[in-house]
Design an enzyme around this catalytic site. Structure first.
Site, PDB file in Angstrom:
ATOM      1  CG  ASP A 148      -1.852  -1.194   1.259  1.00  0.00           C
ATOM      2  OD1 ASP A 148      -2.066  -1.828   0.207  1.00  0.00           O
ATOM      3  OD2 ASP A 148      -2.333  -1.533   2.349  1.00  0.00           O
ATOM      4  CG  ASP A 169      -2.993  -4.923  -3.041  1.00  0.00           C
ATOM      5  OD1 ASP A 169      -2.989  -5.537  -4.114  1.00  0.00           O
ATOM      6  OD2 ASP A 169      -3.451  -5.414  -1.985  1.00  0.00           O
ATOM      7  NE  ARG A 227      -4.335  -7.897  -4.392  1.00  0.00           N
ATOM      8  CZ  ARG A 227      -4.066  -8.707  -3.372  1.00  0.00           C
ATOM      9  NH1 ARG A 227      -4.326 -10.015  -3.466  1.00  0.00           N
ATOM     10  NH2 ARG A 227      -3.541  -8.233  -2.257  1.00  0.00           N
ATOM     11  CD1 TRP A 229     -10.315  -2.943  -1.438  1.00  0.00           C
ATOM     12  CD2 TRP A 229      -9.055  -1.126  -1.663  1.00  0.00           C
ATOM     13  NE1 TRP A 229     -10.225  -2.347  -0.206  1.00  0.00           N
ATOM     14  CE2 TRP A 229      -9.457  -1.233  -0.315  1.00  0.00           C
ATOM     15  CE3 TRP A 229      -8.252  -0.054  -2.032  1.00  0.00           C
ATOM     16  CZ2 TRP A 229      -9.088  -0.293   0.665  1.00  0.00           C
ATOM     17  CZ3 TRP A 229      -7.881   0.867  -1.066  1.00  0.00           C
ATOM     18  CH2 TRP A 229      -8.291   0.745   0.263  1.00  0.00           C
TER      19      TRP A 229
END
Length: 327
Positions: A148, A169, A227, A229
């Site tokens: 993140d 991510d 991907r 979220w």
């Protein structure tokens, strides 16, 4: 070929940014030669509900501090001399809205020539940069963490010539953002993801678009482009070099096959060993020129009216030392 050359010229011209004239300049210097020694102190000195550009010049150094630009401090321009020697660093993991090294909650914010990093390491959420304001620009910055890294949370954002590094991510959130000429570097050994975009409804005008970017990685076949979220996650890559760090499938549904029907994952004229579209998941899109066109300019984020850079000179400007009494 002629059309492609025209596009390159167009992008080069479109990245020219409008200079701002700042009436107030605040200087940050760790040795005490500026108005303040800490970045947060300089931000705190900006008047609430400010309506004019304030230029905060940060002298080289490693600034170990957690920085927040609050929602009532718009029109701040934060600039180092170069990202390699102007570093904002913190070490914290936890809740993604609380752990960032640097949080931008205000609108009409600009940052350039800075490194922003969270040094916590792999295996936990550790945000380096959270961007939740509208009309925000980052230019020539390095944004570093593992999971993140960039919480691109909310609002319209523009990133140009930035280096963004992480493993899981590492560009996530639900902003409407354009990334131009950025370098995305995956440090994942396996199972990594470049993006996790959080669009939750077909009615939301959000998504991440990458134009003329570069993707590299430490290991072959170690990451996907994105991907979901959110169920309506939206990500487009155009004219982007993809190394063999990208898995042939390209995208992942995050163990929820229902999202395959609602996400929008597109690629347009990307190249490199990781950009072979015939091996992609069948629910991603190989965009036509007509489909890609809306994603290829700053009109995507209405950016031509607000994208700006710091002023190139301080002529006729007033130092914060004269207003606030200095450090």
């Amino acid at each position: 070929m002629a059309a492609y050359c025209f596009f390159i010229v167009f992008v080069a011209l479109s990245t020219l940014l409008v200079n701002s004239e700042a009436k107030l300049i605040i200087r940050v210097d760790q040795s005490g030669k500026g108005d303040y020694m800490k970045i947060q102190e300089a931000i705190d000195a900006v008047p609430s509900n400010n309506q004019e550009p304030v230029y905060i010049k940060i002298n080289p150094g490693v600034y170990e501090e957690k920085v927040v630009v609050p929602v009532d401090k718009p029109f701040i321009i934060l600039s180092g001399s170069k990202a390699a020697n102007t570093i904002i660093t913190w070490n914290e993991s936890g809740e993604i809205f609380e752990c960032p090294t640097f949080s931008v909650l205000a609108s009409d914010f600009v940052a350039q020539y800075l490194t922003i990093q969270n040094t916590h390491g792999p295996g936990a959420k550790a945000v380096a940069l959270r961007v939740s304001g509208d009309r925000v620009t980052f230019s020539g910055c390095r944004i570093l963490s593992h999971q993140d890294t960039l919480l691109d949370d909310n609002g319209r954002h523009y990133y140009v010539n930035c280096y963004i590094e992480g493993d899981t991510d590492f560009i996530c959130g639900n902003a409407a953002s354009l990334f131009e000429k950025c370098h995305l570097h995956s440090v994942s050994e396996r199972g990594g993801a470049i993006t996790a975009q959080r669009r939750v409804s077909a009615d939301e005008d959000t998504g991440f678009t990458f134009v003329n970017c570069k993707i590299s990685g430490v290991k072959s076949g170690s990451a996907v482009l994105g991907r979901p979220w959110g169920s309506y996650s939206k990500v487009v890559f155009a004219f982007t070099y993809m190394s063999n760090a990208i898995l042939p499938q390209g995208w992942d549904d995050w163990r929820d096959s229902a999202k395959q029907n609602t996400v929008y994952y597109g690629e347009y004229k990307c190249y490199g060993p990781g950009a072979i579209t015939k091996t992609r998941v069948e629910w991603s899109r190989n965009l036509s020129t007509q489909e890609a066109q809306p994603f290829l300019s700053k009109d995507l984020i209405n950016g031509k009216s607000w994208i700006t850079l710091a002023p190139t000179s301080s002529k006729n400007s007033t130092s914060a030392g004269n207003i606030n009494g200095g450090h």
